[in-house]
Write a protein that holds these residues in place. Structure first.
Motif, PDB file in Angstrom:
ATOM      1  N   CYS A 155       0.844  -1.191   0.000  1.00  0.00           N
ATOM      2  CA  CYS A 155       0.000   0.000   0.000  1.00  0.00           C
ATOM      3  C   CYS A 155       0.889   1.255   0.000  1.00  0.00           C
ATOM      4  O   CYS A 155       2.066   1.196   0.364  1.00  0.00           O
ATOM      5  CB  CYS A 155      -0.882   0.013   1.240  1.00  0.00           C
ATOM      6  N   CYS A 204       4.015   2.739   2.677  1.00  0.00           N
ATOM      7  CA  CYS A 204       4.373   1.624   3.555  1.00  0.00           C
ATOM      8  C   CYS A 204       5.813   1.203   3.263  1.00  0.00           C
ATOM      9  O   CYS A 204       6.168   1.019   2.100  1.00  0.00           O
ATOM     10  CB  CYS A 204       3.418   0.457   3.304  1.00  0.00           C
ATOM     11  N   CYS A 219       3.707  -6.069   2.344  1.00  0.00           N
ATOM     12  CA  CYS A 219       3.465  -7.480   2.658  1.00  0.00           C
ATOM     13  C   CYS A 219       2.689  -8.235   1.591  1.00  0.00           C
ATOM     14  O   CYS A 219       2.271  -9.372   1.832  1.00  0.00           O
ATOM     15  CB  CYS A 219       2.767  -7.595   3.995  1.00  0.00           C
TER      16      CYS A 219
HETATM   17  S1  SF4 Z   1       1.882  -3.732   6.004  1.00  0.00           S
HETATM   18 FE1  SF4 Z   1       0.889  -4.692   4.264  1.00  0.00          FE
HETATM   19  S2  SF4 Z   1      -1.337  -4.201   4.518  1.00  0.00           S
HETATM   20 FE2  SF4 Z   1      -0.150  -2.816   5.876  1.00  0.00          FE
HETATM   21  S3  SF4 Z   1       0.123  -0.960   4.661  1.00  0.00           S
HETATM   22 FE3  SF4 Z   1       1.938  -2.260   4.343  1.00  0.00          FE
HETATM   23  S4  SF4 Z   1       1.478  -3.441   2.501  1.00  0.00           S
HETATM   24 FE4  SF4 Z   1      -0.451  -2.574   3.230  1.00  0.00          FE
END
Ligand code: SF4
Length: 608
Positions: free
Chosen positions: A285, A288, A292
């Protein structure tokens, strides 16, 4: 006002009228944004008892005070509406550039109502709204639709869209963005579909106004660095949430064959270790630095983005081994806009009903070919697919008493991927989640397996409420991802610090918990208003966990204790300031500044 614009954009698809509405600063102080803002708007705007598919039903897309600012994992957006699956409050978050651009359009939320005459998509650029023809897009999958919209508008936009499942009103259709980022499990995609709204494309250029940019930058930079330097970071980057498959197996909580068992002999065929070997890319996302979304090539050679929930629900829960096959079903669900958790439940439930000969049409456990066919039929509501598109609760009701005992849902929303035969606090987390059985509000199971696994204690209830306040209250309303805190241990204090720097108002975690309590209580009031009454049984986990003990592993024979569970539920109500039925007390409503709910609730229940 800093951090928020103080403005919401209302769009009526029937009349094509658009208006900007200014909200009072007190709304933001009391509800923060995201989920909090969404439930307040739905309480105020939705007619009582509205059909979620009616033109008078509202869809809210909301962001928070940290959106579009460079802070850890701040790229989430909340989608909320009255749920066609539960007929209560529904929402979900997803990571999307729509969060970034919506903020830069100058709004804290979009509120969409009405029904378009023909398939439509909205193009919103700063303050300008266009109703665009989507007839050519209607019927296309989410990946293809997104590509076409990018071709039309360029890459520098945020896109929220639905697939065929949303168009065909599958009750657990989601809203999708960026090829596989998906949210709004309780049918938010179907609400969009009922409005003939295929997509929302946003593009904004206004710099958000914040109180202390330098301070914000410093705190955010420190937080980003802490994430990179955390001990857990390296393994997280390798496996992300997929590491949970082995953890769940080791702790007997891996959902297996419609939550019949908590472990699966073939777990290695879907594990994080295997995923690591097959991984071809990593996505995530906006904003970030611990992305993940692990991508592998599925059995058809196409990319599929995996996480624990979708792999467990479309793997062990339906007895489908081979990660690349699971990935193929997952990719299909993302393309069609179907929620993978509810899908894994609907398939598992039907497989068990078929095994028990409660239905005519057979579906064997792990039958990859039939599963694929059925997933497509669900999205188009064809044949047996139309039955599964209704969700587990409605399927079970139509099959009778026996089926209700293995229908894995709470309030109509299917269970996420943790078996709770021997996890009473996690069962309570599902039971009291404000949208039905979902793990996002309180993932207490990690704490539970580390501490007093079998206890029904006050400490667990206190911990559960803390987690709900932080995860379901703070993160869902700031619209930032909870995983930096949950998975790599980022200190929670960063969030009030960031909020204070953005808004210029000093916030503490305790202040935020008061807001969270208000949000939880308003959501509870919304459910009661819509259902017309309330009692304990709405807050029960599935009967299976009380009636059908585990038969395998170290916890064989384990199941939940009904009397003890009820006592824990009573403790929960008391700590929330709700009465023995689970109805907020008058004094609690007054204390939380929710007096406006009292006269409405008094029409349907006696308030104590
Ligand atoms: S940890 Fe995973 S779900 Fe959370 S913002 Fe980052 S990519 Fe998205």
């Amino acid at each position: 006002m800093y951090g928020w614009w103080g403005r919401v954009l209302y769009i009526n698809l029937t009349t094509k009228r658009v208006k900007e509405v200014a909200l009072d600063a007190s709304i933001y102080a009391e509800y923060l944004g995201g989920r909090g803002l969404a439930v307040k708007l739905l309480w105020d705007l939705n007619p009582i008892g509205v059909d979620p598919y009616s033109p008078y039903s509202h869809l809210v897309i909301a962001i928070g005070p940290l959106s579009s600012l460079p802070a850890p994992s701040s790229g989430k957006v909340q989608v909320a509406a009255k749920s066609p699956l539960t007929l209560g409050y529904g929402d979900g978050n997803l990571g999307s550039m729509a969060s970034y651009h919506l903020k830069r359009c100058g709004y804290d939320a979009l509120v969409v109502t009405g029904v378009a005459k023909k398939p439509t998509y909205l193009y919103i650029e700063d303050g300008k709204v266009e109703f665009r023809d989507a007839e050519d897009l209607w019927g296309l999958d989410t990946f293809t639709t997104e590509e076409k919209l990018i071709k039309e508008h360029g890459r520098n936009v945020g896109i929220l869209l639905i697939g065929p499942a949303g168009e065909n009103l599958v009750r657990y259709a989601t809203v999708v963005s960026q090829r596989g980022r998906s949210g709004g499990r309780p049918g938010m995609g179907a609400v969009m579909g009922s409005k003939r709204l295929k997509a929302i494309v946003v593009k904004g250029s206004r710099e958000p106004m914040i109180a202390d940019r330098e301070k914000f930058r410093k705190v955010a930079e420190e937080a980003y660095n802490k994430i990179l330097k955390s001990e857990a970071y390296e393994f997280w980057i390798r496996q992300g949430t997929m590491a949970t498959i082995v953890w769940s197996q080791q702790n007997s909580v891996l959902p297996t064959m419609n939550f019949r068992e908590g472990l699966w002999e073939e777990y290695e065929s879907i594990s994080g270790d295997l995923m690591e070997k097959l991984k071809v890319a990593r996505r995530g996302c906006p904003y970030c630095n611990m992305q993940c979304g692990n991508v592998i090539h599925d059995i058809a050679g196409e990319e599929s983005e995996l996480d624990y929930e979708n792999v467990a629900m479309l793997g062990s829960n339906i007895f489908l081994s081979d990660l690349r096959r699971v990935a193929e079903v997952n990719k299909l669900a993302d393309k069609l806009g179907v929620d993978t958790i509810s899908l894994g439940n609907a398939l598992g439930f039907y497989m068990e009903a078929s095994e028990r000969k409660l239905v005519d049409e057979r579906l064997e456990w792990g039958d990859h070919r039939e599963i694929k066919r059925l997933v497509v039929d669900i999205a188009y509501r064809r044949g047996l697919g139309a039955f599964l598109a209704e969700g587990v609760m409605r399927m079970a009701r139509s099959l009778g008493r026996e089926a209700m005992d293995f229908a894995m849902h709470v309030k109509g929303l299917e269970i996420s991927a943790y078996d709770c035969h021997v996890a009473p606090a996690m069962a309570l987390a599902y039971a009291t989640s404000p949208i039905g059985a979902h793990h996002k509000d309180a993932w207490i199971i990690a704490y539970e397996v580390k501490t007093d696994r079998l206890g029904y204690t006050k400490e667990k209830v206190e911990r559960l409420i803390f987690l709900q306040d932080v995860r379901g209250g703070m993160f869902e309303s700031l619209t930032t991802c909870r995983l930096p805190w949950v998975e790599v241990g980022l200190d929670l204090d960063y969030y009030p610090k960031l909020l204070s720097a953005a808004t210029g108002v000093t916030w503490t975690l305790d202040d935020i918990r008061v807001v969270a309590h208000r949000i939880y209580t308003l959501i509870r009031a919304y459910w009661i208003r819509e259902h017309g009454y309330w009692s304990h049984e709405f807050d029960y986990p599935p009967a299976r966990w009380f009636k059908h003990p585990l038969t395998k592993g170290p916890y064989a024979g384990g199941k939940l204790d009904f009397e003890k569970f009820n006592r824990m539920l009573d403790m929960y109500y008391e700590m929330r300031g709700w009465d023995e039925r689970g109805v907020p007390k008058k004094e609690t409503l007054k204390k939380l500044n929710l007096e406006f709910t009292i006269s409405i609730l008094e029409k349907v229940v006696e308030l104590k």
